[in-house]
Design a protein around this motif. Structure first.
Motif, PDB file in Angstrom:
ATOM      1  N   GLN A  31      23.650  21.008  52.520  1.00  0.00           N
ATOM      2  CA  GLN A  31      24.719  20.322  53.236  1.00  0.00           C
ATOM      3  C   GLN A  31      25.004  21.041  54.548  1.00  0.00           C
ATOM      4  O   GLN A  31      24.759  22.240  54.677  1.00  0.00           O
ATOM      5  N   PRO A  32      25.544  20.325  55.546  1.00  0.00           N
ATOM      6  CA  PRO A  32      25.655  20.879  56.897  1.00  0.00           C
ATOM      7  C   PRO A  32      26.789  21.867  57.107  1.00  0.00           C
ATOM      8  O   PRO A  32      26.870  22.488  58.155  1.00  0.00           O
ATOM      9  N   ASP A  33      27.657  22.001  56.108  1.00  0.00           N
ATOM     10  CA  ASP A  33      28.853  22.807  56.299  1.00  0.00           C
ATOM     11  C   ASP A  33      28.833  24.076  55.464  1.00  0.00           C
ATOM     12  O   ASP A  33      29.862  24.704  55.256  1.00  0.00           O
ATOM     13  N   LYS A  34      27.656  24.470  55.002  1.00  0.00           N
ATOM     14  CA  LYS A  34      27.560  25.573  54.048  1.00  0.00           C
ATOM     15  C   LYS A  34      27.015  26.851  54.677  1.00  0.00           C
ATOM     16  O   LYS A  34      26.331  26.827  55.699  1.00  0.00           O
ATOM     17  N   THR A  35      27.330  27.961  54.046  1.00  0.00           N
ATOM     18  CA  THR A  35      26.706  29.238  54.373  1.00  0.00           C
ATOM     19  C   THR A  35      25.450  29.365  53.522  1.00  0.00           C
ATOM     20  O   THR A  35      25.523  29.381  52.292  1.00  0.00           O
TER      21      THR A  35
END
Length: 302
Positions: free
Chosen positions: A79-83
């Motif tokens: 996902q684009p919002d993950k570390t």
């Protein structure tokens, strides 16, 4: 430039109104990983745009047919919002995909071994050079240096996803695979994902009979993860190659891209392609089993 503009427009449309992640410092400590800021999945179009990106080398793009990056990352649930921490990225094949994908709303961290010479140092230096040369794509990416004998990839529970591609066989030969998987478990948040791709041994093969060949039994890799506390969450045939007989003079390195034998039977091995690979997804379901190792064993830089 057209690819870069198209990707930028796609991100702008898809994430309008979503607060962007704060820019990571250029030389941050290992503990300062950027937290997630949204819950949107990557679209197929976003992956396609990055895979076609002009910053990817043509040599690396040519490997897509064997490595199936789009399907692999979708299977892992990126996902684009993950570390996301990629362990031992080598020359940065997946770095060219992951760092731009995560640039605007997440955070990409490359974890590299802290060797002072040889291949480890070359890989770390090459990544720093890559990041510095193209800040538009890599300006927010980070590097964490770890000790392979006592690995720490960041503070406990700081990452959403850990990914590693074709590395477990190296850790197995070095005798530090168990410690490495425990460190994966420690750095991940509860509910976090571990994604593993590696060269798959023939059914029924024992570890002792194949570990010097670069291939590994699937059940061995699963046991490494489950012994560390993970739960197997899925297996995929995305990276399978039925042409791979797994019986070569120089092990898996006989096949491309290494082609250790040079011109000898080169066409034969090119026709086989890259190795048959297991693709495994694990999830961290509980609290850390192993005690945290002091953060002083790990440093971060660009």
């Amino acid at each position: 430039m057209k690819t870069r503009f198209a990707f930028g427009l796609s991100v702008a449309l898809l994430f309008a109104g979503v607060a962007h992640a704060q820019q990571a410092a250029q030389d941050q400590p290992a503990g300062d990983l950027v937290p997630p800021t949204s819950a949107s999945d990557f679209t197929s179009g976003q992956l396609d745009a990055v895979l076609a990106g002009s910053w990817r080398s043509e040599h690396n793009k040519a490997r897509d047919v064997y490595r199936h990056p789009k399907a692999t990352l979708q299977f892992f649930g990126l996902q684009p919002d993950k570390t996301v921490i990629e362990i031992t990225p080598g020359g940065g094949w997946y770095t060219e995909i992951l760092a731009p994908l995560l640039r605007d709303n997440g955070h990409y961290v490359a974890a590299v071994s802290g060797g002072k010479s040889g291949e480890d140092k070359q890989d770390a230096d090459a990544l720093r050079t890559k990041f510095k040369a193209d800040p538009a794509e890599y300006g927010k990416a980070g590097i964490v240096i770890f000790n392979p004998k006592a690995p720490v990839f960041g503070p406990p529970g700081s990452a959403d996803m850990v990914l590693t591609f074709r590395n477990v066989h190296n850790w197995t030969m070095a005798g530090n695979a168990e410690a490495t998987f425990k460190a994966f478990y420690a750095v991940l948040k509860t509910g976090g994902t571990l994604g593993v791709v590696d060269h798959r041994a023939a059914p029924g093969a024992t570890l002792d009979s194949v570990k010097e060949s670069g291939y590994l039994p699937t059940d061995y890799v699963i046991k490494l993860a489950t012994d560390a506390g993970f739960k197997l969450d899925g297996q995929s045939e995305i990276n399978a190659n039925p042409k791979d007989t797994k019986n070569y003079p120089k092990g898996v390195w006989t096949l491309p891209p290494t082609l250790t034998l040079g011109d000898k039977d080169r066409d034969k091995y090119l026709a086989i392609g890259e190795s048959d690979r297991m693709t495994l997804r694990f999830v961290k379901t509980g609290v850390n089993k192993a005690p945290a190792t002091p953060a002083s064993n790990s440093t971060a830089s660009h």
